[in-house]
Design an enzyme around this catalytic site. Structure first.
Site, PDB file in Angstrom:
ATOM      1  CE  LYS A  32      54.014  40.014  83.578  1.00  0.00           C
ATOM      2  NZ  LYS A  32      52.753  39.278  83.369  1.00  0.00           N
ATOM      3  CG  ASP A  59      53.702  36.070  81.836  1.00  0.00           C
ATOM      4  OD1 ASP A  59      54.022  34.872  81.929  1.00  0.00           O
ATOM      5  OD2 ASP A  59      53.220  36.725  82.787  1.00  0.00           O
ATOM      6  CE  LYS A  61      52.843  32.990  84.758  1.00  0.00           C
ATOM      7  NZ  LYS A  61      52.304  34.290  84.336  1.00  0.00           N
ATOM      8  CG  ASP A  64      49.007  20.859  75.963  1.00  0.00           C
ATOM      9  OD1 ASP A  64      48.971  19.599  76.000  1.00  0.00           O
ATOM     10  OD2 ASP A  64      48.027  21.542  75.635  1.00  0.00           O
ATOM     11  CB  THR A 118      54.871  34.701  93.534  1.00  0.00           C
ATOM     12  OG1 THR A 118      54.181  35.312  92.450  1.00  0.00           O
ATOM     13  CG2 THR A 118      56.352  34.751  93.272  1.00  0.00           C
ATOM     14  NE  ARG A 210      48.807  44.278  91.316  1.00  0.00           N
ATOM     15  CZ  ARG A 210      48.568  43.210  92.071  1.00  0.00           C
ATOM     16  NH1 ARG A 210      47.381  43.059  92.632  1.00  0.00           N
ATOM     17  NH2 ARG A 210      49.498  42.304  92.260  1.00  0.00           N
TER      18      ARG A 210
HETATM   19  O1  C5P Z   1      51.066  44.321  89.860  1.00  0.00           O
HETATM   20  P1  C5P Z   1      52.261  43.460  90.147  1.00  0.00           P
HETATM   21  O2  C5P Z   1      53.569  44.228  90.216  1.00  0.00           O
HETATM   22  O3  C5P Z   1      52.054  42.566  91.343  1.00  0.00           O
HETATM   23  O4  C5P Z   1      52.349  42.530  88.845  1.00  0.00           O
HETATM   24  C1  C5P Z   1      53.247  41.465  88.737  1.00  0.00           C
HETATM   25  C2  C5P Z   1      53.066  40.809  87.399  1.00  0.00           C
HETATM   26  O5  C5P Z   1      53.868  39.641  87.375  1.00  0.00           O
HETATM   27  C3  C5P Z   1      51.650  40.361  87.095  1.00  0.00           C
HETATM   28  O6  C5P Z   1      51.475  40.490  85.681  1.00  0.00           O
HETATM   29  C4  C5P Z   1      51.635  38.917  87.509  1.00  0.00           C
HETATM   30  O7  C5P Z   1      50.719  38.145  86.773  1.00  0.00           O
HETATM   31  C5  C5P Z   1      53.053  38.495  87.161  1.00  0.00           C
HETATM   32  N1  C5P Z   1      53.571  37.348  87.877  1.00  0.00           N
HETATM   33  C6  C5P Z   1      53.657  37.285  89.263  1.00  0.00           C
HETATM   34  N2  C5P Z   1      54.176  36.169  89.883  1.00  0.00           N
HETATM   35  C7  C5P Z   1      54.607  35.140  89.146  1.00  0.00           C
HETATM   36  C8  C5P Z   1      54.513  35.182  87.746  1.00  0.00           C
HETATM   37  C9  C5P Z   1      53.993  36.314  87.140  1.00  0.00           C
HETATM   38  O8  C5P Z   1      53.280  38.224  89.944  1.00  0.00           O
HETATM   39  N3  C5P Z   1      55.161  34.091  89.743  1.00  0.00           N
END
Ligand code: C5P
Length: 231
Positions: A32, A59, A61, A64, A118, A210
């Site tokens: 992603k 991604d 998002k 507009d 989230t 992460r």
């Molecule tokens: O590091 P982690 O596993 O928390 O990363 C989750 C990824 O998903 C990040 O790139 C974050 O921006 C993305 N994301 C999220 N919640 C959302 C939409 C995207 O955590 N609702």
């Protein structure tokens, strides 16, 4: 064709950091690319990653007016990506024009909508957005708009997927971040599940950042997550 692999969130701030990370793997991945990376590197990185055989979820998002999002999607449809997204809050007309724009140069790219981030709590939903429903109802409503507009699915929490599968069927994509192998390391994610739980609840794809990218042994962590997801 999108692989059924965990999607690795490449939350790095430079192309060289991305290449250093990807060079550790000797298999095709699903990755992603989010705003921070794309805005630093531009489309060139997409071609470089594609040349390595990986699938890409771009991604960005988009949100507009319908005409602007439609034209922006025409631009994205020229890029070598597999999955893109918009905010469902932009409405049915915006999402319809997004699909139309995306199909201009490519019939295969999938498009999904972010329901509620989230990072948004139910208190924020009520106090800031003035949406006086539960989070589940708000997510279901946005997913319904996305479905009506002809999108392929949504981004949501793994804990919201069961109701969406009931409503829109198993092939409606449910791409879910908030994945951890155990509850000890949540970072800033509020509502987490393991890869296996996400699958059982009905996620069609999981996004993991992460736990893999910040690990001392990314390949090992990826393989553990992949095994938990694919079993
Ligand atoms: O590091 P982690 O596993 O928390 O990363 C989750 C990824 O998903 C990040 O790139 C974050 O921006 C993305 N994301 C999220 N919640 C959302 C939409 C995207 O955590 N609702």
């Amino acid at each position: 064709m999108m692989k059924n692999l965990p999607i690795i969130a490449l939350d790095f701030d430079s192309a060289s950091a991305v290449h250093d990370f990807l060079d550790q793997f000797d298999e095709p991945l699903f990755v992603k690319i989010g705003m921070e990376l794309f805005y630093q590197t531009g489309p060139q990185l997409i071609d470089e990653i594609k040349a390595k055989g990986h699938n890409i979820f771009l991604d960005l998002k988009l949100h507009d007016i319908p005409n602007t999002v439609g034209k922006a999607m025409e631009g994205l449809s020229k890029l070598n990506v597999d999955l893109v997204n918009v905010h469902a809050a932009g409405g049915i007309m915006m999402m319809k024009q997004a699909v139309q724009g995306l199909r201009k140069y490519n019939q295969d790219i999938k498009i999904i909508a972010v329901t509620q981030l989230t990072s948004t709590s139910e208190a924020m939903l009520h106090d800031e957005q003035k949406i006086n429903t539960t989070m589940d109802e708000a997510v279901l409503n946005y997913a319904s708009l996305a479905h009506t507009a002809g999108l392929d699915g949504v981004v949501c929490s793994p804990l919201e997927t069961t109701m969406l599968t009931e409503q829109f069927g198993p092939t409606f994509l449910k791409v879910t971040p908030g994945i951890r192998l155990n509850s000890a390391t949540t970072d800033d994610q509020q509502r987490i599940t393991t890869p296996q739980q996400a699958k059982e609840l009905g996620s069609t794809h999981i996004v993991v950042g992460r736990p893999i990218t910040q690990s001392d042994s990314p390949v090992e962590q990826y393989n553990i997550i992949k095994e938990s997801w694919l079993q």
